[in-house]
Design a protein around this motif. Structure first.
Motif, PDB file in Angstrom:
ATOM      1  N   ASP A   1       0.811  -1.227   0.000  1.00 33.25           N
ATOM      2  CA  ASP A   1       0.000   0.000   0.000  1.00 33.25           C
ATOM      3  C   ASP A   1       0.836   1.264   0.000  1.00 33.25           C
ATOM      4  O   ASP A   1       0.475   2.275   0.621  1.00 33.25           O
ATOM      5  CB  ASP A   1      -0.956   0.010   1.200  1.00 33.25           C
ATOM      6  N   ILE A   2       1.962   1.226  -0.691  1.00 27.89           N
ATOM      7  CA  ILE A   2       2.821   2.405  -0.844  1.00 27.89           C
ATOM      8  C   ILE A   2       2.694   2.916  -2.276  1.00 27.89           C
ATOM      9  O   ILE A   2       2.908   2.164  -3.231  1.00 27.89           O
ATOM     10  CB  ILE A   2       4.288   2.067  -0.521  1.00 27.89           C
ATOM     11  N   PHE A   3       2.346   4.182  -2.425  1.00 28.87           N
ATOM     12  CA  PHE A   3       2.184   4.793  -3.739  1.00 28.87           C
ATOM     13  C   PHE A   3       3.543   5.254  -4.272  1.00 28.87           C
ATOM     14  O   PHE A   3       4.502   5.407  -3.512  1.00 28.87           O
ATOM     15  CB  PHE A   3       1.216   5.970  -3.670  1.00 28.87           C
ATOM     16  N   ILE A   4       3.607   5.512  -5.580  1.00 29.80           N
ATOM     17  CA  ILE A   4       4.855   5.915  -6.221  1.00 29.80           C
ATOM     18  C   ILE A   4       4.613   7.185  -7.037  1.00 29.80           C
ATOM     19  O   ILE A   4       3.720   7.210  -7.895  1.00 29.80           O
ATOM     20  CB  ILE A   4       5.401   4.805  -7.135  1.00 29.80           C
ATOM     21  N   ILE A   5       5.414   8.212  -6.776  1.00 35.13           N
ATOM     22  CA  ILE A   5       5.379   9.433  -7.586  1.00 35.13           C
ATOM     23  C   ILE A   5       6.612   9.447  -8.478  1.00 35.13           C
ATOM     24  O   ILE A   5       7.740   9.263  -8.007  1.00 35.13           O
ATOM     25  CB  ILE A   5       5.369  10.707  -6.729  1.00 35.13           C
ATOM     26  N   GLU A   6       6.399   9.692  -9.770  1.00 33.06           N
ATOM     27  CA  GLU A   6       7.492   9.730 -10.740  1.00 33.06           C
ATOM     28  C   GLU A   6       7.553  11.102 -11.415  1.00 33.06           C
ATOM     29  O   GLU A   6       6.559  11.805 -11.508  1.00 33.06           O
ATOM     30  CB  GLU A   6       7.294   8.628 -11.781  1.00 33.06           C
ATOM     31  N   ASN A   7       8.763  11.453 -11.867  1.00 29.94           N
ATOM     32  CA  ASN A   7       9.000  12.699 -12.613  1.00 29.94           C
ATOM     33  C   ASN A   7       8.778  13.953 -11.758  1.00 29.94           C
ATOM     34  O   ASN A   7       8.161  14.923 -12.205  1.00 29.94           O
ATOM     35  CB  ASN A   7       8.123  12.765 -13.873  1.00 29.94           C
ATOM     36  N   LEU A   8       9.321  13.945 -10.560  1.00 23.63           N
ATOM     37  CA  LEU A   8       9.310  15.155  -9.742  1.00 23.63           C
ATOM     38  C   LEU A   8      10.399  16.118 -10.219  1.00 23.63           C
ATOM     39  O   LEU A   8      11.292  15.747 -10.983  1.00 23.63           O
ATOM     40  CB  LEU A   8       9.550  14.808  -8.274  1.00 23.63           C
ATOM     41  N   THR A   9      10.338  17.347  -9.756  1.00 23.48           N
ATOM     42  CA  THR A   9      11.356  18.346 -10.078  1.00 23.48           C
ATOM     43  C   THR A   9      11.587  19.238  -8.861  1.00 23.48           C
ATOM     44  O   THR A   9      10.831  19.186  -7.881  1.00 23.48           O
ATOM     45  CB  THR A   9      10.944  19.190 -11.301  1.00 23.48           C
ATOM     46  N   ASN A  10      12.641  20.044  -8.917  1.00 21.43           N
ATOM     47  CA  ASN A  10      12.969  21.026  -7.873  1.00 21.43           C
ATOM     48  C   ASN A  10      13.324  20.405  -6.526  1.00 21.43           C
ATOM     49  O   ASN A  10      13.277  21.087  -5.502  1.00 21.43           O
ATOM     50  CB  ASN A  10      11.811  22.028  -7.679  1.00 21.43           C
ATOM     51  N   LEU A  11      13.708  19.135  -6.509  1.00 26.51           N
ATOM     52  CA  LEU A  11      14.069  18.516  -5.235  1.00 26.51           C
ATOM     53  C   LEU A  11      15.340  19.120  -4.637  1.00 26.51           C
ATOM     54  O   LEU A  11      15.545  19.057  -3.423  1.00 26.51           O
ATOM     55  CB  LEU A  11      14.236  17.005  -5.404  1.00 26.51           C
ATOM     56  N   ASP A  12      16.169  19.733  -5.481  1.00 30.96           N
ATOM     57  CA  ASP A  12      17.377  20.380  -4.967  1.00 30.96           C
ATOM     58  C   ASP A  12      17.052  21.504  -3.991  1.00 30.96           C
ATOM     59  O   ASP A  12      17.859  21.828  -3.115  1.00 30.96           O
ATOM     60  CB  ASP A  12      18.224  20.920  -6.126  1.00 30.96           C
ATOM     61  N   LYS A  13      15.868  22.078  -4.107  1.00 27.15           N
ATOM     62  CA  LYS A  13      15.467  23.176  -3.232  1.00 27.15           C
ATOM     63  C   LYS A  13      15.119  22.708  -1.827  1.00 27.15           C
ATOM     64  O   LYS A  13      14.863  23.532  -0.934  1.00 27.15           O
ATOM     65  CB  LYS A  13      14.295  23.934  -3.851  1.00 27.15           C
ATOM     66  N   LEU A  14      15.113  21.384  -1.631  1.00 27.76           N
ATOM     67  CA  LEU A  14      14.826  20.832  -0.308  1.00 27.76           C
ATOM     68  C   LEU A  14      16.071  20.264   0.370  1.00 27.76           C
ATOM     69  O   LEU A  14      15.975  19.687   1.452  1.00 27.76           O
ATOM     70  CB  LEU A  14      13.761  19.731  -0.430  1.00 27.76           C
ATOM     71  N   LEU A  15      17.224  20.437  -0.250  1.00 29.39           N
ATOM     72  CA  LEU A  15      18.441  19.820   0.258  1.00 29.39           C
ATOM     73  C   LEU A  15      18.781  20.255   1.678  1.00 29.39           C
ATOM     74  O   LEU A  15      19.297  19.466   2.474  1.00 29.39           O
ATOM     75  CB  LEU A  15      19.620  20.119  -0.675  1.00 29.39           C
ATOM     76  N   ASN A  16      18.537  21.486   2.025  1.00 34.47           N
ATOM     77  CA  ASN A  16      18.890  21.993   3.349  1.00 34.47           C
ATOM     78  C   ASN A  16      17.677  22.142   4.259  1.00 34.47           C
ATOM     79  O   ASN A  16      17.744  22.847   5.278  1.00 34.47           O
ATOM     80  CB  ASN A  16      19.612  23.334   3.215  1.00 34.47           C
ATOM     81  N   VAL A  17      16.601  21.466   3.905  1.00 38.69           N
ATOM     82  CA  VAL A  17      15.378  21.508   4.707  1.00 38.69           C
ATOM     83  C   VAL A  17      15.235  20.158   5.406  1.00 38.69           C
ATOM     84  O   VAL A  17      15.081  19.128   4.751  1.00 38.69           O
ATOM     85  CB  VAL A  17      14.140  21.784   3.825  1.00 38.69           C
ATOM     86  N   SER A  18      15.301  20.163   6.723  1.00 40.43           N
ATOM     87  CA  SER A  18      15.319  18.891   7.455  1.00 40.43           C
ATOM     88  C   SER A  18      13.964  18.195   7.421  1.00 40.43           C
ATOM     89  O   SER A  18      13.887  16.980   7.224  1.00 40.43           O
ATOM     90  CB  SER A  18      15.760  19.120   8.902  1.00 40.43           C
ATOM     91  N   ARG A  19      12.895  18.943   7.619  1.00 39.12           N
ATOM     92  CA  ARG A  19      11.559  18.350   7.593  1.00 39.12           C
ATOM     93  C   ARG A  19      10.617  19.279   6.855  1.00 39.12           C
ATOM     94  O   ARG A  19      10.727  20.498   6.929  1.00 39.12           O
ATOM     95  CB  ARG A  19      11.030  18.111   9.005  1.00 39.12           C
ATOM     96  N   PHE A  20       9.683  18.700   6.145  1.00 36.01           N
ATOM     97  CA  PHE A  20       8.718  19.473   5.375  1.00 36.01           C
ATOM     98  C   PHE A  20       7.459  18.630   5.201  1.00 36.01           C
ATOM     99  O   PHE A  20       7.437  17.431   5.509  1.00 36.01           O
ATOM    100  CB  PHE A  20       9.304  19.870   4.013  1.00 36.01           C
ATOM    101  N   GLU A  21       6.419  19.257   4.695  1.00 40.44           N
ATOM    102  CA  GLU A  21       5.161  18.560   4.419  1.00 40.44           C
ATOM    103  C   GLU A  21       5.000  18.424   2.906  1.00 40.44           C
ATOM    104  O   GLU A  21       5.326  19.339   2.152  1.00 40.44           O
ATOM    105  CB  GLU A  21       3.975  19.320   5.007  1.00 40.44           C
TER     106      GLU A  21
END
Length: 208
Positions: free
Chosen positions: A167-187
């Protein structure tokens, strides 16, 4: 004010798609000067651009993506920096980073080729997730595994099937993940359309 990061690629006419998918068409069939109003039409498969797969994609299931409870697509996010790894495998540090019920995002850097022929020319050459990491995600009971590449595995798609069976979903083709590199936790919010299909195009965002 929360910071919002858009993790979604644009949906546009003629966009690059999976080699086995049809073309995406976005066009106006009503024009203000001629018809008195604008109206746009969209013709697309559900696996174009940034999208989420449900178990029905690879398993026998009568549950469509639009029938799942919305809480499945909203949750605490965790980013794993897995750049320069052809085989993405488990590391001890992940046990502390990944919490029970997280939405885990894999930053591979592969999205740099999105929108070019290289993205799908390299279709079977992108990084893949190995079984040890897949088992780890299952044991952590994560909600979703997301990534900035076309898919987490190659034929016969055992990672897909293992995640779906749990029951785990999969998201493909995301972008802008580099903008979360220094963010420890997010929603993360990644709501599918309320559609009777095995997957859905989405607007995925991260907030912190």
């Amino acid at each position: 004010m929360k910071t919002i990061i858009d993790l979604t690629h644009d949906i546009k006419n003629g966009m690059f798609t999976h080699p086995y998918d049809g073309d995406v068409k976005v066009y106006e069939d009503k024009i203000l000067s001629r018809d008195g109003y604008y109206n746009s039409r969209l013709e697309t498969g559900m696996h174009a651009g940034t999208h989420i797969d449900a178990p029905r994609h690879f398993l026998e299931s009568n549950t469509f993506i639009g029938a799942f409870e919305l809480y499945n697509f909203i949750g605490n996010g965790c980013l794993l920096d897995v750049r320069n790894q052809n085989l993405i495998t488990y590391k001890d540090e992940y046990d502390e980073l990944v919490k029970h019920g997280d939405i885990v995002l894999l930053y591979t850097g592969f999205s740099q080729w999105y929108g070019t022929s290289e993205y799908y020319d390299n279709f079977n050459n992108h990084p893949i997730v190995d079984k040890t990491l897949t088992d780890f995600f299952i044991n952590k009971k994560i909600k979703i595994l997301g990534m900035d590449m076309p898919k987490p595995d190659n034929y016969p798609f055992e990672v897909h099937k293992q995640l779906f069976e749990n029951d785990i979903f999969i998201i493909e083709n995301l972008t802008n993940l580099d903008k979360l590199l220094n963010v420890s936790r997010f929603e993360v919010v990644a709501l599918p359309l309320k559609i009777r299909a095995e997957a859905s195009i989405i607007r995925a965002i991260a907030m912190y």
